[in-house]
Design a protein around this motif. Structure first.
Motif: not given
Ligand code: AHR
Length: 611
Positions: A23, A222-223, A254, A341-342, A392, A419, A469
């Protein structure tokens, strides 16, 4: 710990099981694996409220000697901003006045290396520019060339090589002049000449990826794919073609600008260079805050079909010819796409999804499509080849999630755990503890790999200067890099994709804190039985490993034990101590069908028995 290695009970693990998710986050690409040293090379960088700014370019000189501004006179129509530099001084200071770019927190310039400069300039009157690589204060010159600029109203492309006569990790690129007059600049690029395969990637970072033998590459994020707002989402079409003509964009999730030098084509190229199947995650008309309704989604669907033609079409097709012109006449084998994504559950997700799904199925029946909706606990209400699963969580929860897919239905779409990571509460900046929980979780995925087809850790990279992150697998700055324990943990799984998995049973009073798996695999010369065991507890554990059903005998010569552990479970790696928590391999003297092993407290061990 009993391993039944008989062929009757063995099952092949999918060839794609372990791969990577890249990403554009934490400056993973711009200022990361993409080796471009100039930040904001087209002077277009903008933010939510700033249409364009020259940051981090700065000025050498003062108000009396130089005046710098942007205007809209570039020769590139999609990135129209150019920099206008007016030298005001008759008698300029020694060294001249001008502009400099510090790159992404300093450029790593190394003695003896060649750096390729490309820039576009325009000047009404002839002038001599000095282009140098210098220390961050400008005092130490590592390389310098004079660039004569002809007086003309046309833009000229300048190409020069700069050979460094010294090393400085935090250098800058500077362009100066002594002559009164106006010079315009645009698209100033500086690339090291030794990028991976000449494809523009930082070699030392790519080596770390190759070492894990990834079987797929999910990209570009992702985001990052979604954007906070649709207008700031990644758009493949704007990221292809000559780099000078790409508009770049502000990634509003980001929070940084990318020149999109690392674009759709480069991601496909990277997949090929890694030997990994490309997985293209595209925007499905949905961002974090706005959505295109299903009634209006048709142009987005067409756009995605064009992206697939770009990747897979013949060199004679409309978009395949653009790819061919970029240097890759052969198609890229895109076999997987993720539809957003999501976004599952959002207002237009399902409607939009079906439009994309049906159009892609019709044009590319072999492409596997990945839904954002989790099908692990209940069946999906829409067609899909795979469903995406993200997790996560804290280390204890992830350790206990090793059985997540044990009860998942064996019919229907396969799972793509695209992920996973331990984060927040007890993650530190990537600790041994987190990596042990992740390893346990992965042994569960191996066992369930009849239904789990792919898995990747996230995020992959972090530039230490912009950690949005935490934690991440690979930490780097302009010149150093190291793997967190989560990176090294993945190395234990690099032989799993395509291997045979065998049933195991553990009977131990410690079994609640153990996780294990057994595979057989072979390289071009040898075969191995690999038994991996996580000891998540704080006691040392002694186990007898008993192997039955093997068709070949175990050879102690060539058998090894590899252990990832440390004196403190919270231990992490760092630039000053990059090898604090790394796997250590030793010969396994007692390798046999029955053997006694000792598992250190908080450890991950791999017993690799040569067959
Ligand atoms: O990996 C970081 C973020 O976590 C990704 O952009 C997203 O898909 C998830 O929420």
């Amino acid at each position: 710990l009993k391993v039944d290695a008989s062929s009757q009970l063995a099952r092949k693990i999918p060839d794609t099981l372990f791969g990577m998710f890249f990403e554009e986050i934490n400056h993973a690409g711009a200022g990361g694996i993409w080796a471009e040293l100039v930040s904001n090379r087209g002077f277009e960088a903008g933010g939510l409220h700033t249409p364009s700014n020259i940051d981090p370019w700065s000025i050498i000189g003062d108000d009396a000697s130089i005046f710098v501004a942007t205007d809209r006179t570039s020769c590139f129509s999609r990135n129209i901003i150019a920099l206008r530099m007016e030298v005001l001084c008759d008698e300029c200071p020694a060294g001249g006045v001008g502009i400099y770019n510090p790159g992404f927190w300093g450029m790593n310039i190394e003695d003896g290396k060649t750096y390729n400069l490309v820039m576009y300039v325009k000047s009404a009157e002839a002038a001599d520019l000095t282009v140098s690589l210098a220390s961050s204060d400008g005092l130490q010159k590592l390389a310098s060339v004079t660039v004569p600029v002809a007086g003309t109203s046309n833009w000229t492309k300048v190409e020069q090589k700069l050979i460094a006569k010294g090393t400085n990790r935090t250098s800058r690129l500077q362009i100066t002049s002594n002559k009164k007059g106006v010079v315009w600049f645009d698209q100033v690029s500086l690339m090291p000449s030794d990028t991976f395969k000449g494809h523009g990637f930082r070699t030392e970072l790519i080596s770390m990826l190759l070492d894990l033998k990834p079987r797929f590459l999910r990209f570009p994020g992702g985001c990052f794919v979604e954007g906070e707002w649709l207008r700031n989402a990644f758009r493949w079409r704007e990221s292809i073609g000559p780099w000078e003509e790409r508009p770049g964009h502000f990634g509003d999730v980001w929070h940084y600008w990318t020149d999109d030098g690392l674009g759709y084509y480069e991601f496909l190229q990277l997949s090929e260079d890694l030997g990994a199947a490309p997985i293209w995650v595209f925007n499905n008309g949905i961002s974090h805050n706005d959505e295109v309704s299903t009634a209006a989604i048709a142009p987005f669907v067409k756009d995605v079909l064009d992206s697939l033609e770009f990747a897979r079409g013949s060199a004679n097709s409309t978009w395949g010819s653009v790819r061919a012109a970029m240097g890759h006449p052969e198609p890229f084998p895109v076999k997987y796409v993720a539809i957003g994504n999501e976004d599952c559950g959002k207002k237009y997700y399902l409607g939009n999804y079906l439009k994309f799904y049906n159009a892609i199925r019709e044009s590319y029946p072999d492409i596997q499509m990945i839904s954002n909706c989790d099908g692990s606990s209940k069946p999906l209400d829409h067609p899909a080849d795979l469903y995406d699963f993200h997790v996560y969580t804290d280390s204890k929860t992830l350790f206990n999630m090793k059985g997540t897919f044990d009860k998942t239905s064996r019919t229907g779409p396969k799972a793509f755990v695209s992920e996973y990571a331990v984060w927040r509460t007890d993650a530190g900046r990537g600790s041994l503890l987190g990596s042990l929980a992740e390893a346990a979780f992965l042994t569960g995925l191996e066992k369930n790999s009849d239904i789990v087809q792919m898995a990747s850790y996230a995020p992959l990279f972090v530039n230490d200067n912009d950690q949005t992150w935490n934690p991440d697998a690979i930490v780097f700055n302009s010149w150093q890099q190291y793997g967190t324990p989560s990176y090294w943990m993945q190395k234990f799984f690099r032989e799993s994709s395509g291997a045979m998995i065998h049933p195991i049973t553990i009977s131990s009073s410690y079994s609640g804190s153990l996780a294990a798996s057994a595979i057989t695999w072979q390289d071009s010369r040898n075969s191995f039985l690999k038994v991996k065991i996580v000891n998540f507890g704080s006691d040392t554990v002694s186990l007898t490993i008993s192997v039955s059903g093997l068709q070949a005998s175990i050879n102690a010569l060539g058998s090894n034990a590899t252990v990832l552990t440390s004196s403190n479970v919270k231990d992490e790696n760092s630039f000053s101590n990059p090898n604090k928590v790394v796997p250590v391999t030793s010969q396994l003297q007692n390798a046999a069908e029955q053997m006694q092993v000792t598992l250190a407290a908080h450890s991950f061990s791999s017993f690799d028995l040569a067959l």
